[in-house]
Every structure is written in C-alpha cells, then in structure tokens.
Design a protein around this motif. Structure first.
Motif, PDB file in Angstrom:
ATOM      1  N   THR A   1      -4.361  -5.566  -4.584  1.00 21.88           N
ATOM      2  CA  THR A   1      -3.800  -6.457  -3.946  1.00 21.88           C
ATOM      3  C   THR A   1      -4.520  -7.874  -2.798  1.00 21.88           C
ATOM      4  O   THR A   1      -4.112  -8.733  -3.265  1.00 21.88           O
ATOM      5  N   TRP A   2      -5.463  -7.282  -2.347  1.00 21.80           N
ATOM      6  CA  TRP A   2      -6.154  -7.765  -0.981  1.00 21.80           C
ATOM      7  C   TRP A   2      -7.544  -8.005  -1.276  1.00 21.80           C
ATOM      8  O   TRP A   2      -7.946  -8.724  -0.765  1.00 21.80           O
ATOM      9  N   GLY A   3      -7.854  -6.534  -2.019  1.00 22.94           N
ATOM     10  CA  GLY A   3      -9.439  -6.732  -1.846  1.00 22.94           C
ATOM     11  C   GLY A   3     -10.328  -5.110  -0.983  1.00 22.94           C
ATOM     12  O   GLY A   3      -8.736  -4.517  -0.742  1.00 22.94           O
ATOM     13  N   PHE A  32       3.876  -2.395   2.607  1.00 20.17           N
ATOM     14  CA  PHE A  32       3.994  -1.938   1.405  1.00 20.17           C
ATOM     15  C   PHE A  32       4.163  -0.415   2.384  1.00 20.17           C
ATOM     16  O   PHE A  32       3.462  -0.012   3.015  1.00 20.17           O
ATOM     17  N   GLU A  33       4.903   0.354   2.071  1.00 14.75           N
ATOM     18  CA  GLU A  33       6.173   1.562   1.788  1.00 14.75           C
ATOM     19  C   GLU A  33       5.546   2.440   3.776  1.00 14.75           C
ATOM     20  O   GLU A  33       7.297   2.890   3.583  1.00 14.75           O
ATOM     21  N   SER A  34       4.852   1.433   4.910  1.00 13.22           N
ATOM     22  CA  SER A  34       5.282   2.507   6.087  1.00 13.22           C
ATOM     23  C   SER A  34       4.471   1.060   6.587  1.00 13.22           C
ATOM     24  O   SER A  34       3.405   0.420   6.136  1.00 13.22           O
ATOM     25  N   ARG A  76      -2.911   6.195  -2.247  1.00 12.22           N
ATOM     26  CA  ARG A  76      -2.144   4.792  -3.610  1.00 12.22           C
ATOM     27  C   ARG A  76      -2.140   3.552  -2.191  1.00 12.22           C
ATOM     28  O   ARG A  76      -2.144   2.339  -2.552  1.00 12.22           O
ATOM     29  N   PHE A  77      -2.192   3.893  -0.948  1.00 15.40           N
ATOM     30  CA  PHE A  77      -2.147   2.323   0.340  1.00 15.40           C
ATOM     31  C   PHE A  77      -3.778   1.739  -0.263  1.00 15.40           C
ATOM     32  O   PHE A  77      -3.473   0.998  -0.401  1.00 15.40           O
ATOM     33  N   ASN A  78      -4.524   2.271  -0.049  1.00 11.70           N
ATOM     34  CA  ASN A  78      -6.166   2.270  -0.797  1.00 11.70           C
ATOM     35  C   ASN A  78      -6.233   1.833  -1.933  1.00 11.70           C
ATOM     36  O   ASN A  78      -6.674  -0.046  -2.042  1.00 11.70           O
ATOM     37  N   GLU A  79      -5.413   1.865  -2.800  1.00  9.84           N
ATOM     38  CA  GLU A  79      -5.223   1.464  -4.620  1.00  9.84           C
ATOM     39  C   GLU A  79      -4.177   0.404  -3.904  1.00  9.84           C
ATOM     40  O   GLU A  79      -5.056  -1.206  -5.166  1.00  9.84           O
ATOM     41  N   HIS A  80      -3.562   0.223  -3.901  1.00  4.53           N
ATOM     42  CA  HIS A  80      -2.628  -0.727  -3.691  1.00  4.53           C
ATOM     43  C   HIS A  80      -3.615  -1.982  -2.737  1.00  4.53           C
ATOM     44  O   HIS A  80      -3.606  -3.245  -3.380  1.00  4.53           O
TER      45      HIS A  80
END
Length: 538
Positions: A109-111, A86-88, A101-105
């Motif tokens: 997605t994973w919890g 994801f992105e990076s 957005r990484f944290n929200e994703h």
C-alpha cells in the motif's frame, strides 16, 4: 537516506516535503535532542504540597466523590495510526516486522518501510474535519460526565501543543492543539477532563520482534533494522522511535517525565489514566513517583479534585500499588464480580481496534447501556473509547450508539449517577457474561430479562432494579432478590422511569412481581429499563 522535514510557513499551508539530510546533520540533531531532553527534565519541579514522591504518601490521596458519582466517561484513540487504519493502532510497530500481514500490507500500500517509514504518515494526519465543539456537544449528549483523548500512544506522537518534543500535533500534521481545543470545549459545557498516557512502553517498542513492553532480543532486532535499512536506527528520529540503537532508557525517561509534566501543568486534566508499563521498575519508579506527586500537589494547590486510574495489565500486576488510585480493568479483563472499592472498566466501542480500523463493527447502544448498568451495580464505572477517523470525524455508527446511550440516560440517569451498590448487586446467571479466554473479559451481547441489577441513591430513600432487557413475552417481571427479608416493611410505590403512574405489584417470600406497562420508547429493541422502588416511611 531521505528524511522528512516539515515546515509551517506563515501562510499556514502544509509544504511538507522530503529532503536528503547529510549524516553530519543527523548526528548533530541527535546530540541536540539529547541535550534538550536533559535540560527539560527539571523544567517543572514539583510544587510543595501534601504528597511526597513515595507510594505510602500517594496512597493517602482521597478518591474524589465526583468521579465515583460520574459513572460514565469517554475518550478516544486517535492519532497518526488512524491514517493507515489497518487492523490495529499497533500498526506503527508491526509494519516493521518482516513477513507479517502488517508488513506485507504496508509494502503493498505504501512501499517498503525503508522508503516509507512511520514518520512519513505524520504529514498525512491532518485532522482537517476535526471540530472540537461538535465533539464536546456530542459527548455531552451521550451522558458522559468526563472525557478526553489518548494524548500520546505507543508511537510517541503527541496530540497537544508541546514545547518539549517536536513530534506534536501543533508543529506537525494537523498543525493545531488537538487535546487543548477539546479540553476548552468540554470545560465550556461543565464536563471534567481526562488524559490517557500510553507512552511509557515506547522504548524499544518499535523494534521488530520485541514484545508488549519493548522487551526481547534487541541484538536480533538491531540486525533486522540494519539489514532492512529501516529508519528506526536513524539518529535523526531518535526522539520519535526511542530505542537502544540511538538513545538510552534514562534519556527516554527524562523526556517522558517532561511530557507528562507539560500535560499536567498546561491542561490540568481531572483524571490521568496510564496504559500498562514498567512503572515500578528500578529505572523508572523514581521518575514515575515524581510525576504522580507533582500531579496531586499542583491539583491540591488549585483546589482541584483529581484522580489516577490504576490499570491491571495482562501481567496481572497493577501499574501501581493496589491501594493507590481507582482500579481499572481493560474491558473487564480478569476483574472479579465483586471489587472491594470503586473501580472503572475501560472498553472500546469497536470489535477490532481501539483506534479507527477500516471495516470494523461497533457495539449497539443497548449493549453499552447493559454493560454500564452491570458495572455501576457492582460499584464500578465505564470509560468508553471511541475510534475517530484520521480527518477528525466520528463514524456515524459510533455516534448513533452513543446518542442511544444518552437518550437512555436522560430518562434513567437517576438510577446510575450518584448511586451506590445495593445489598445485592446482581440477579441472574453471570457466567454467560464472561468470555472463555485465559484472561476472561466481560461482554453483554447475551443479556436477558432475568438479568437484573440493583443500585440505590447514595443518600438512600429508594432501590433501583434494572432489567438488562425488556421481556419478549408477557408484561410481568419477577425480582427474586427483593423479598420480605431483603427489603422489610411495606413498599410505598414502584414506578418505571420514563413512564407516568405507579405500577401494580405483589410481594412474598419468593420475591417481588411487578406488572409492566406497554413497551416504552427507551426500552425499544430490547434495551434495559429501570424500576424505582420506594419503601414506606416508618
């Protein structure tokens, strides 16, 4: 709190599972890790040799001619971070930054990271389709002369079989020596090897809110970790998440030293590349010098010609003193048009991440070739980064681009390999090749026929003039830089590499005009082409 324990049964099956571990066991493990780090720090003393652990001595190391001649290398960002894709490749850090957005994703997605931390990606990184022989065959076909892996990224997970850290690909995840297997396959084909290291900035890197090198408000970061119940503060994972909550920087540097010495002694890479980090700070410099001296001394003892690449990070301060190693620029960032000695740009093949990121796009073969030509003409080289998927496959688009590069080099390689810059390296407007960023990079998406680059064989005898794009109209090329003053005397012949027969030409005070043949296959799609110009013997 639950922690993931991995077991490697005799059957070879992956029986990874989550088991609760009592706090006393976590503390005991942390103590054991500390003792292990202290013990391994002196496991591989530097062999006697010509280099001392100081910059003045290391600066005397000669630049190996094979690397100056090679011009083109390949490596890959590949690891646990390839699983979320994801992105990076910085996912490991940013998943812990609340509200991003990484944290929200990650939560979606994973919890929540308190339930599914970065460590829990490790069993999912299986590399089940990884074929090092296929990789090596493909790399050889691309025309690269040396290759390897980013053996450890900022996340601290090792891609080699390690005896000094449990967080490695042999004991966990893939359950195989990813780097070692590739090194064996590459050397079987006569290719040199590189190992790139990105681990020195790991300390405090994972902590939320810290910056590029782990600097920042660790007190606030600690509060977030405890409030969010992240695994970053769990002593059971102190040897993965390295931070001030569970370890000291001195402990981290002892472990870093042991890992680097292990890579050096076990795999003998021909080139070492280091990402930006605190290499000359008071707490790290002595250790860094010991590692570099060991690298050069063990190579000297074996008669191996090795080199260290000296990167210019965004801080505008080279990792090491500027007189040491081959200077390296990330995608040409902040690199001037002229550098006083040989240098290398490292560049990603993708448009987003260095590691594999779902949905990203890739450079074309023509763009890569144009950039390679420009760099070689200016006295440099290219280290191209690939982005394999978590399962070990290299995306088709990346393979296609690299095979196009290989096909071009098969025809035009004599204008690239074993060459040196000519009197005039470049002709044409280079301003369009630089981005407008605060730290400008070099890009080759807008090249034209009038962008011409020059090289010469290192032993002389000819000049190569390479246009970065085949003409859209007409069949003539005018080269202003080659005139009666810059190349005095008669020209014996001009040929187009890959085409039979000599070309017609005229030369005057205003330059050289060459009549081109029909479009050759290697220049299809507007790709660059190379002319070989031979002066008459006197």
């Amino acid at each position: 709190m639950n922690v993931t324990l991995e077991f490697a049964p005799a059957s070879g099956r992956d029986t990874s599972r989550t088991r609760p571990v009592p706090s006393w066991m976590r503390v005991a493990l942390a103590i054991a890790i500390g003792f292990a780090a202290a013990g391994i720090a002196t496991a591989a003393p530097s062999p006697a040799g010509p280099y001392r652990a100081d910059w003045k001595s290391l600066e005397t190391h000669p630049m190996p001619e094979w690397l100056v001649d090679a011009k083109f290398g390949i490596y890959a960002h590949w690891g646990v971070y390839s699983v979320p894709a994801f992105e990076s490749e910085w996912y490991a850090k940013r998943m812990y930054d609340p509200g991003t957005r990484f944290n929200e994703h990650h939560i979606k997605t994973w919890g929540h990271p308190s339930k599914f931390g970065y460590k829990d990606f490790v069993p999912l990184f299986k590399a089940e389709r990884y074929d090092p022989e296929e990789w090596a065959k493909f790399i050889e076909a691309s025309g690269a002369r040396y290759a390897g892996l980013a053996v450890v990224h900022h996340d601290g997970f090792l891609l080699w079989d390690s005896a000094v850290s449990r967080w490695n690909a042999k004991q966990m995840g893939p359950k195989r020596d990813l780097y070692g297997d590739l090194v064996t396959a590459l050397r079987r084909r006569g290719l040199k090897t590189i190992a790139t290291e990105h681990h020195i900035r790991t300390y405090n890197w994972y902590l939320p809110g810290t910056k590029t090198f782990g600097e920042g408000d660790t007190t606030k970061a600690t509060e977030i970790v405890r409030q969010q119940k992240y695994d970053l503060g769990d002593p059971a994972y102190a040897d993965l998440y390295w931070n001030s909550m569970t370890s000291t920087y001195a402990e981290f540097m002892r472990a870093w030293r042991a890992k680097l010495l292990e890579v050096i002694d076990k795999y003998r890479p021909d080139v070492l590349w280091f990402d930006g980090g605190n290499f000359q700070g008071n707490e790290s410099e002595k250790t860094v010098l010991e590692v570099l001296a060991h690298y050069h001394n063990q190579a000297a003892a074996k008669g191996q010609q090795v080199e260290v690449l000296n990167k210019l990070p965004g801080s505008m301060k080279f990792n090491f003193p500027e007189r040491y190693g081959i200077l390296t620029f990330e995608e040409g960032r902040d690199r001037p048009g002229t550098v006083a000695r040989p240098w290398i740009d490292d560049m990603k093949i993708s448009d987003i991440g260095w590691g594999y990121v779902a949905g990203q796009k890739y450079k074309t073969g023509g763009e890569i070739v144009a950039g390679l030509i420009d760099r070689v003409a200016r006295g440099g080289g290219l280290l191209l980064n690939l982005s394999p998927m978590a399962d070990g496959t290299i995306p088709v688009e990346q393979k296609k681009a690299l095979l196009e590069v290989g096909a071009w080099l098969k025809v035009n390689g004599e204008a690239i390999y074993n060459t040196r810059p000519w009197t005039t390296p470049a002709e044409g407007d280079e301003s369009k090749l630089r981005t407008s960023d605060a730290h400008p990079k070099w890009t080759f998406t807008k090249v034209e026929t009038t962008d011409i680059r020059f090289t010469r064989p290192k032993n002389g005898g000819a000049v190569y003039a390479m246009s970065l794009a085949w003409p859209n109209e007409g069949r003539a090329l005018t080269i202003k830089s080659i005139n009666e003053r810059t190349l005095p005397g008669k020209i014996s012949s001009i040929t187009l590499l890959g085409h039979k027969g000599e070309l017609k030409f005229t030369r005057g005070a205003d330059g050289l005009r060459v009549e081109l043949p029909a479009l050759p296959a290697t220049a299809a799609g507007g790709k660059p082409f190379a002319l070989k110009i031979v002066a008459a013997s006197r």
